[in-house]
Write a protein that holds these residues in place. Sequence first.
Motif, PDB file in Angstrom:
ATOM      1  N   PRO A  99     -56.659  -8.654  24.399  1.00 24.05           N
ATOM      2  CA  PRO A  99     -56.631  -8.343  25.846  1.00 24.05           C
ATOM      3  C   PRO A  99     -56.105  -6.914  26.115  1.00 24.05           C
ATOM      4  O   PRO A  99     -55.830  -6.228  25.227  1.00 24.05           O
ATOM      5  CB  PRO A  99     -55.473  -9.375  26.142  1.00 24.05           C
ATOM      6  CG  PRO A  99     -54.579  -9.847  25.040  1.00 24.05           C
ATOM      7  CD  PRO A  99     -55.495  -9.459  23.989  1.00 24.05           C
ATOM      8  N   PRO A 100     -56.237  -6.575  27.387  1.00 23.17           N
ATOM      9  CA  PRO A 100     -56.302  -5.135  27.738  1.00 23.17           C
ATOM     10  C   PRO A 100     -54.823  -4.728  27.490  1.00 23.17           C
ATOM     11  O   PRO A 100     -53.757  -5.655  27.665  1.00 23.17           O
ATOM     12  CB  PRO A 100     -56.644  -5.073  29.143  1.00 23.17           C
ATOM     13  CG  PRO A 100     -56.588  -6.546  29.698  1.00 23.17           C
ATOM     14  CD  PRO A 100     -56.887  -7.481  28.454  1.00 23.17           C
ATOM     15  N   PHE A 101     -54.740  -3.521  27.459  1.00 23.29           N
ATOM     16  CA  PHE A 101     -53.363  -2.955  27.365  1.00 23.29           C
ATOM     17  C   PHE A 101     -52.415  -3.275  28.431  1.00 23.29           C
ATOM     18  O   PHE A 101     -53.009  -3.042  29.688  1.00 23.29           O
ATOM     19  CB  PHE A 101     -53.381  -1.290  27.393  1.00 23.29           C
ATOM     20  CG  PHE A 101     -52.054  -0.828  27.021  1.00 23.29           C
ATOM     21  CD1 PHE A 101     -51.493  -0.362  25.852  1.00 23.29           C
ATOM     22  CD2 PHE A 101     -51.449  -0.013  28.162  1.00 23.29           C
ATOM     23  CE1 PHE A 101     -50.281   0.318  25.612  1.00 23.29           C
ATOM     24  CE2 PHE A 101     -50.222   0.644  28.085  1.00 23.29           C
ATOM     25  CZ  PHE A 101     -49.723   0.774  26.664  1.00 23.29           C
ATOM     26  N   SER A 106     -51.463  -3.394  20.863  1.00 22.69           N
ATOM     27  CA  SER A 106     -51.518  -3.599  22.482  1.00 22.69           C
ATOM     28  C   SER A 106     -52.420  -3.680  23.268  1.00 22.69           C
ATOM     29  O   SER A 106     -52.223  -3.771  24.348  1.00 22.69           O
ATOM     30  CB  SER A 106     -50.889  -2.217  22.428  1.00 22.69           C
ATOM     31  OG  SER A 106     -51.605  -0.834  22.130  1.00 22.69           O
ATOM     32  N   GLY A 107     -53.704  -3.676  22.649  1.00 22.07           N
ATOM     33  CA  GLY A 107     -54.894  -3.696  23.439  1.00 22.07           C
ATOM     34  C   GLY A 107     -55.481  -2.400  23.706  1.00 22.07           C
ATOM     35  O   GLY A 107     -56.453  -2.332  24.526  1.00 22.07           O
ATOM     36  N   HIS A 162     -50.297   5.837  20.342  1.00 20.34           N
ATOM     37  CA  HIS A 162     -51.325   5.758  21.253  1.00 20.34           C
ATOM     38  C   HIS A 162     -52.191   6.976  21.708  1.00 20.34           C
ATOM     39  O   HIS A 162     -51.550   7.810  21.888  1.00 20.34           O
ATOM     40  CB  HIS A 162     -50.892   4.906  22.552  1.00 20.34           C
ATOM     41  CG  HIS A 162     -50.477   3.558  22.338  1.00 20.34           C
ATOM     42  ND1 HIS A 162     -49.253   3.029  22.035  1.00 20.34           N
ATOM     43  CD2 HIS A 162     -51.124   2.682  22.441  1.00 20.34           C
ATOM     44  CE1 HIS A 162     -49.330   1.709  21.983  1.00 20.34           C
ATOM     45  NE2 HIS A 162     -50.547   1.061  22.070  1.00 20.34           N
ATOM     46  N   SER A 163     -53.307   6.838  21.347  1.00 23.08           N
ATOM     47  CA  SER A 163     -54.270   8.182  22.001  1.00 23.08           C
ATOM     48  C   SER A 163     -53.868   7.910  23.575  1.00 23.08           C
ATOM     49  O   SER A 163     -53.882   7.119  24.219  1.00 23.08           O
ATOM     50  CB  SER A 163     -55.642   7.621  21.901  1.00 23.08           C
ATOM     51  OG  SER A 163     -56.455   8.639  22.645  1.00 23.08           O
ATOM     52  N   ALA A 164     -53.796   9.288  24.080  1.00 20.59           N
ATOM     53  CA  ALA A 164     -53.508   9.610  25.542  1.00 20.59           C
ATOM     54  C   ALA A 164     -54.700   9.376  26.573  1.00 20.59           C
ATOM     55  O   ALA A 164     -54.590   9.592  27.849  1.00 20.59           O
ATOM     56  CB  ALA A 164     -52.773  10.799  25.679  1.00 20.59           C
ATOM     57  N   ARG A 165     -55.877   9.175  25.858  1.00 22.22           N
ATOM     58  CA  ARG A 165     -57.153   9.590  26.704  1.00 22.22           C
ATOM     59  C   ARG A 165     -57.036   8.555  27.907  1.00 22.22           C
ATOM     60  O   ARG A 165     -56.602   7.181  28.077  1.00 22.22           O
ATOM     61  CB  ARG A 165     -58.254   8.745  25.860  1.00 22.22           C
ATOM     62  CG  ARG A 165     -59.674   8.879  26.540  1.00 22.22           C
ATOM     63  CD  ARG A 165     -60.695   8.590  25.627  1.00 22.22           C
ATOM     64  NE  ARG A 165     -60.927   9.570  24.560  1.00 22.22           N
ATOM     65  CZ  ARG A 165     -61.488  10.686  24.769  1.00 22.22           C
ATOM     66  NH1 ARG A 165     -61.762  11.298  25.969  1.00 22.22           N
ATOM     67  NH2 ARG A 165     -61.678  11.617  23.844  1.00 22.22           N
ATOM     68  N   PHE A 166     -57.380   9.132  28.945  1.00 19.67           N
ATOM     69  CA  PHE A 166     -57.315   8.525  30.289  1.00 19.67           C
ATOM     70  C   PHE A 166     -58.714   8.632  31.152  1.00 19.67           C
ATOM     71  O   PHE A 166     -58.781   8.018  32.256  1.00 19.67           O
ATOM     72  CB  PHE A 166     -56.308   8.804  31.091  1.00 19.67           C
ATOM     73  CG  PHE A 166     -55.920  10.511  31.704  1.00 19.67           C
ATOM     74  CD1 PHE A 166     -56.720  10.792  32.772  1.00 19.67           C
ATOM     75  CD2 PHE A 166     -55.401  11.259  30.602  1.00 19.67           C
ATOM     76  CE1 PHE A 166     -56.687  12.298  32.990  1.00 19.67           C
ATOM     77  CE2 PHE A 166     -55.543  12.820  31.025  1.00 19.67           C
ATOM     78  CZ  PHE A 166     -56.057  12.979  32.101  1.00 19.67           C
ATOM     79  N   LEU A 167     -59.439   9.456  30.648  1.00 18.52           N
ATOM     80  CA  LEU A 167     -60.933   9.676  31.319  1.00 18.52           C
ATOM     81  C   LEU A 167     -61.864   9.083  30.394  1.00 18.52           C
ATOM     82  O   LEU A 167     -61.801   9.038  29.143  1.00 18.52           O
ATOM     83  CB  LEU A 167     -61.239  11.127  31.663  1.00 18.52           C
ATOM     84  CG  LEU A 167     -60.229  11.822  32.595  1.00 18.52           C
ATOM     85  CD1 LEU A 167     -60.835  13.459  32.841  1.00 18.52           C
ATOM     86  CD2 LEU A 167     -60.158  11.194  33.948  1.00 18.52           C
ATOM     87  N   PRO A 168     -62.713   8.399  31.291  1.00 18.48           N
ATOM     88  CA  PRO A 168     -64.052   7.560  30.371  1.00 18.48           C
ATOM     89  C   PRO A 168     -64.715   8.860  29.444  1.00 18.48           C
ATOM     90  O   PRO A 168     -64.824   9.937  29.789  1.00 18.48           O
ATOM     91  CB  PRO A 168     -64.938   7.389  31.415  1.00 18.48           C
ATOM     92  CG  PRO A 168     -64.208   7.195  32.762  1.00 18.48           C
ATOM     93  CD  PRO A 168     -63.058   8.252  32.580  1.00 18.48           C
ATOM     94  N   ALA A 169     -65.136   8.425  28.085  1.00 18.40           N
ATOM     95  CA  ALA A 169     -65.614   9.361  27.210  1.00 18.40           C
ATOM     96  C   ALA A 169     -66.548   8.493  26.264  1.00 18.40           C
ATOM     97  O   ALA A 169     -66.351   7.386  25.982  1.00 18.40           O
ATOM     98  CB  ALA A 169     -64.409  10.064  26.508  1.00 18.40           C
TER      99      ALA A 169
END
Length: 362
Positions: free
Chosen positions: A296-298, A273-274, A183-190
């Motif tokens: 569906p979402p993670f 996983s979503g 899983h990519s750890a991205r947590f801020l919008p980009a």
Amino acid sequence: MAGWPDRRFLERIGVDAPVIQAPMAGSGGVELAIGALKGGGVGSLPCALVPPADIAGQVAAVRAAAPGPVNLNFFCHTLPETVDDSAWVAALAPYYAEYGVGPPAVPPPVRAPFDAVRCAVVEQVRPEIVSFHFGLPDEALLARVKATGAQVWSSATSVAEARWLAERGVDAVIAQGFEAGGHSARFLPAPQGAAMGLFALLPQIVDAVDAPVIAAGGISDARGVVAALALGASAVQVGTAYLLSPESSAGETHRRLLQGQEAEVTRFTNLFSGRLARGLPNRLMEELGPVSDAAPPFPYASNALASLKAEAEKRGDSGFTSMWSGQAARLAQPMTAEALTRSLAEGALALMAGMTQETADA
């Protein structure tokens, strides 16, 4: 193990080698962590899929088998209040018919975010390191973790995320490049397509924050370790290469594909996983496309797949099984986790010594 040009981070975390075994929920565990510790690195336990009541026992088993710092890894996602998976179930309907199954009557456990119950376990076992994926927990929980004396690490996929983490006082930033498996750890919008490769991301994060930086993504041999250290990393986190270790719980098909030409092409997908994660292509990804708005979402996309995956695996079919892999899987060699950790460290030291000698001879 002597010879590292900068030992400050190693001494701070209490290891001989700047090698961290990535947690890898679903594939890592006690035996893998023990092997990494015996090899002189950091052993990590993935806790997102582990019931809180079982975490303390896993930590005790690791500590009884090997000295060294234990890293407990948790996810920091937010569970949606409601989930409509009707579009996803409809997309999977032809496969249900083919395999004679349907959506699970009882949804399986999903990846749970870090919460007060899990924080209480951290306070009980007092690990040397607590790392997070998808950001950080709320301020109150984070303060409780820090009060245990544990180092706090978290992953960043951009310079902005690294700054965000540094502002909140993490002890180390894990720079996760686009190449990383899982899983990519991205947590801020980009913006879409903004993901950065490790060797572009790493030096920019090193320049942007004062905290030590750990390099993750596309590192499977000693050459990657040396390159990451040259770009300012204090250590490396290695995942995919450990999947070939006998201590990992990766399946036989997964292991075989990681060692073949199939591993030369990986994809980001949200089907399992979503949330975007990098893995080896399979039937589901090829036929539905690696990314689908129907999922569906993670972490709920996995629910509707559970019975289908189980039935297919009974038939020796991995077409509905996630097989995570980074882009450098082909560089990995099967060996025990202890041997791999030592090989990465000793190989890196030998390469650096050779480069120093070449410079001196020039």
